[in-house]
Design a protein around this motif. Structure first.
Motif, short mmCIF file in Angstrom:
data_model
loop_
_atom_site.label_atom_id
_atom_site.label_comp_id
_atom_site.label_asym_id
_atom_site.label_seq_id
_atom_site.Cartn_x
_atom_site.Cartn_y
_atom_site.Cartn_z
N VAL A 1 1.02 -1.29 -0.10
CA VAL A 1 -0.24 -0.43 0.01
C VAL A 1 1.02 1.33 -0.28
O VAL A 1 0.31 2.45 -0.06
CB VAL A 1 -0.77 0.18 1.29
N GLY A 2 1.98 1.14 -0.11
CA GLY A 2 3.21 2.01 -0.61
C GLY A 2 3.67 2.87 1.02
O GLY A 2 3.11 4.35 0.54
N ILE A 3 3.55 2.24 1.87
CA ILE A 3 4.27 2.94 3.55
C ILE A 3 5.73 2.87 3.28
O ILE A 3 6.27 1.34 2.85
CB ILE A 3 3.66 2.12 4.41
N PRO A 4 6.53 4.28 2.78
CA PRO A 4 8.28 3.97 3.20
C PRO A 4 8.71 3.57 4.12
O PRO A 4 8.01 3.57 5.53
CB PRO A 4 8.70 5.77 3.24
N GLN A 5 9.62 2.14 4.46
CA GLN A 5 10.07 1.76 5.40
C GLN A 5 8.85 0.63 6.23
O GLN A 5 9.08 1.17 7.73
CB GLN A 5 10.70 3.01 7.07
N LEU B 1 1.50 8.39 13.29
CA LEU B 1 1.32 8.09 11.65
C LEU B 1 0.27 9.57 10.73
O LEU B 1 -0.29 10.02 11.11
CB LEU B 1 0.52 7.04 11.12
N SER B 2 0.40 10.41 10.36
CA SER B 2 -0.01 10.90 8.99
C SER B 2 -1.46 9.97 8.72
O SER B 2 -1.64 8.83 8.73
CB SER B 2 0.62 11.35 7.93
N GLY B 3 -2.62 11.51 8.25
CA GLY B 3 -3.93 10.61 7.70
C GLY B 3 -4.15 10.19 6.98
O GLY B 3 -4.37 8.77 6.89
N GLY B 4 -2.92 10.37 5.68
CA GLY B 4 -2.51 9.35 4.63
C GLY B 4 -2.43 7.94 4.67
O GLY B 4 -2.50 6.89 4.26
N MET B 5 -0.80 7.88 5.72
CA MET B 5 -0.83 6.79 5.92
C MET B 5 -1.54 5.71 6.84
O MET B 5 -1.88 4.14 6.49
CB MET B 5 0.69 7.09 7.01
N ARG B 6 -2.69 6.21 8.07
CA ARG B 6 -3.22 5.58 8.55
C ARG B 6 -4.71 5.27 7.44
O ARG B 6 -4.95 3.43 7.79
CB ARG B 6 -3.77 6.45 9.23
#
Ligand code: ATP
Ligand code: SF4
Ligand code: MG
Lengths: 325, 327
Positions: free
Chosen positions: A138-142, A154-159
């Protein structure tokens, strides 16, 4: 073959102020590997529809009638235990608000791993590894480091992406995604929608995508259903509905999509007025008080779904593409 | 935890102890009744009383006595009992384990009862089960611990003869025997706090169950048991940890009565004896130790809570300002 079939679903919430009918005689179908967009303004019943179709709405606070069949099983007829056997493995949901949907203390990796481990053959370490893979997908770095974070870090987008990873972790056949891309910027949004497309193509997953944004839904679904005040206003293949929006509310929604084409540099026109109070909805067409084409008949008689062309149906007495006179 | 946090805590501890010791000293010394007269009883002549007062150091002015006492404590000397001239520190060291064991055992019982009851009530909130548990809990809150102690003694010791009503069996005689001798007093001290814990935890759990992440867990197919234990419990411990700290204070008081009723050689019973014998040095020492324990335990509870739920490191302090002890 039908993956999801909703027939004549009614969901009512008795409240001290009266009965709220959040879903009003809704019927929908979805095949394997198909994508259905459910669109409507805030409060039109999209989330209640999705939750009830998944069997999550509790019978205590809600009155439910109609039928929901998922891959041959009538979900409303099943016990809580029977539904639980399907939840997470056959059918899963991306919840609307990712901050409140994630556990406040458990690290996100463990939350995803828990969903992976719905398959009892998966060992603990495998599940943890798989959780990191899903975070990468889903494109989460590290991802390996992030897996140890908690939701509030986490930021809203990451959540939102974590919520999606958690929902697809159990490899469901049917995925309900309730506003899965609202908190995301355009690039991440495109990536998530591409991911959904891929899940459908490669694994034959059926997706019900709830959104208030007809534009987003149009580009990434096969079918679309427009809801207004708990009812289906219009539904059909995306191309057909986009080509000839017929119920005037759909036409108004279309007019509200910002156009990127140079020759149609019109500003989006917001729909005047607000959705009806579900405690006392207008007796005829629910949209009549806000509709530029409403007649006396619209105010008294409820329009029923009428077929325009193969599978494209609308509920309107005076259909047409224009939203304003 | 930051160094600043620890330093602030220590300063608070010192301030609390100073105030407690001063108040305790003052109130005891202003009470009517004199240690020397109490020790000598009817046989005391004015001359012998005055002699004893001089021997015990009671003829010096009060302020001076307080300073001397405080100075001694800083060197680990709590003074000597007026009654039997034993060092107060020895008396406390000898009796503290009994009280600590009693409080620990009673609160383990209370938690073992309260946590499952709170969980069941929260899961079945609004149903007859929830209401049934609530009534039971209400009953437990309304019965004072000493009344419960009388009932327990009457039923188990007197009627059924199952149990020695009086007498503490030390650990050296075997752990089973030892725990057995503490069982009834522990039950008496467990009921009230158990009720408080159940109510507080049930309320927090019910709130947690209303949160979206619990719906998410359900939609993931998590079993109800796992939902309760792994998802709901940890975010719901704010009230429970707060109550634990408050209850410790209440228990130090209740143990005075309970230890006397069950003839347990703990701090509570020596406190009662010393007050009636005007053995003020002992009373002061015990009260100071109890106050220290209370403040330290609450600081530890704060730290533990920060570990359980890192989000709410500050929330507990705010919440406690409004907390009312019910036990
Ligand atoms: N448990 C409930 N009790 C009473 N009313 C409810 C309940 N759940 C939903 N409703 C009502 O049902 C209606 C539909 O709600 P729903 O959440 O499905 O809207 P929605 O289309 O998802 O809106 P949004 O875009 O804001 O998410 C609303 O009017 C809401 O107030
Ligand atoms: S039925 Fe009437 S009020 Fe409703 S959308 Fe059509 S024209 Fe408008
Ligand atoms: Mg919604």
């Amino acid at each position: 073959m039908t993956l999801l079939s909703i027939r004549d679903l009614v969901v009512e919430f008795p409240t001290p102020a009266g009965v709220v009918r959040a879903v009003d005689h809704v019927s929908l179908e979805l095949g394997f590997g198909e994508r259905l967009g459910v669109v409507g303004e805030s409060g039109s019943g999209k989330s209640v529809l999705a939750r009830t179709a998944m069997g999550l709405t509790r019978k205590g606070p809600a009155r439910i009638s109609g039928e929901v069949v998922i891959d041959g099983r009538s979900i409303l007829g099943l016990s809580e235990r029977g539904r639980r056997a399907l939840w997470g493995r056959e059918v899963a949901m991306v919840f609307q608000d990712p901050l409140s949907a994630l556990h406040p203390i458990t690290p996100i990796g463990a939350q995803i791993a828990e969903a992976v481990r719905r398959d009892p053959s998966v060992k603990k370490e495998q599940a943890a590894k798989r959780a990191v893979e899903l975070l990468e997908i889903v494109g989460i770095p590290q991802a390996a480091r992030r897996a140890k974070s908690r939701a509030h870090e986490l930021s809203g987008g990451m959540r939102q992406r974590v919520a999606i990873a958690m929902a697809v972790a159990g490899r469901p056949k049917l995925l309900f995604a309730d506003e899965p891309t609202t908190a995301l910027d355009v690039t991440v949004q495109a990536r998530i929608l591409d991911l959904f497309d891929e899940l459908c193509r490669e694994f034959g997953i059926g997706i019900v995508m709830v959104s208030h944004d007809l534009g987003v839904v149009g580009r990434h679904t096969d079918h679309v259903a427009v809801m207004y005040a708990g009812r289906i206003a219009e539904r059909g293949p995306v191309k057909a509905v986009f080509a000839r929006p017929s119920m005037r509310y759909t036409s108004a929604l279309m007019a509200a999509i910002p156009s990127h084409r140079a020759e149609r540099q019109t500003l989006p026109k917001p729909i005047p007025g607000s959705p009806p109070n579900l405690l006392a909805p207008p007796p005829g067409c629910r949209f009549a008080p806000r509709c530029a084409f409403a007649t006396d008949r619209c105010g008294t008689e409820q329009p029923t779904l009428t077929e325009l062309s193969g599978g494209h149906e609308y509920a309107c007495w005076h259909p047409g593409q224009e939203a304003v006179r | 935890m930051t160094a600043r946090f620890v330093v602030l805590r220590l300063l608070r501890l010192v301030a609390v102890l100073l105030v407690v010791s001063a108040l305790c000293f003052l109130s005891l010394n202003l009470l009517p009744g004199d240690p020397a007269r109490a020790i000598l009883g009817e046989s005391g002549t004015p001359e012998s009383v005055a002699a004893l007062q001089q021997e015990l150091g009671l003829d010096v002015p009060m302020g001076e006595r307080y300073i001397t006492w405080l100075g001694g404590i800083l060197q680990g000397d709590f003074g000597r009992s007026y009654a039997n001239r034993l060092p107060v520190a020895d008396i406390i060291l000898q009796r503290a384990p009994v009280t600590i064991e009693l409080i620990l055992l009673s609160q383990l019982i209370a938690l073992a009862v309260a946590i499952p009851l709170a969980t069941v009530a929260a899961v079945k909130r609004g149903t007859a089960v929830d209401r049934g548990i609530s009534s039971l809990v209400f009953l437990a809150v309304s019965v004072p611990s000493f009344v419960l102690a009388f009932v327990l003694i009457w039923v188990f010791a007197i009627k059924l003869g199952l149990y020695p009503a009086n007498g503490f069996i030390p650990i050296s005689a075997g752990l089973g025997q030892n725990l057995g001798s503490l069982l009834l007093p522990s039950l008496a001290l467990a009921a009230g706090p158990a009720a408080l814990y159940q109510r507080v935890l049930r309320a927090d759990l019910a709130e947690t169950y209303g949160q979206e992440f619990m719906n998410v867990a359900r939609a993931k197919g998590v079993s109800p048991l796992r939902m309760a234990v792994r998802h709901a419990f940890r975010p719901s411990l704010l009230g429970l940890t707060t109550s634990l700290g408050v209850v410790v204070g209440v228990l130090i008081g209740s143990s005075v009565i309970i230890e006397n009723l069950f003839s347990l050689p703990g701090l509570g019973s020596i406190l009662a004896t010393s007050v009636s014998g005007r053995d003020y040095v002992v009373v002061q020492g015990v009260v100071l130790v109890a106050a220290t324990a209370f403040v330290v335990i609450n600081a530890v509870v704060d730290l533990v809570y920060g570990l359980i739920d890192p989000r709410l490191r500050k929330a507990r302090v705010t919440r406690r300002a409004g907390a009312v002890p019910v036990a």
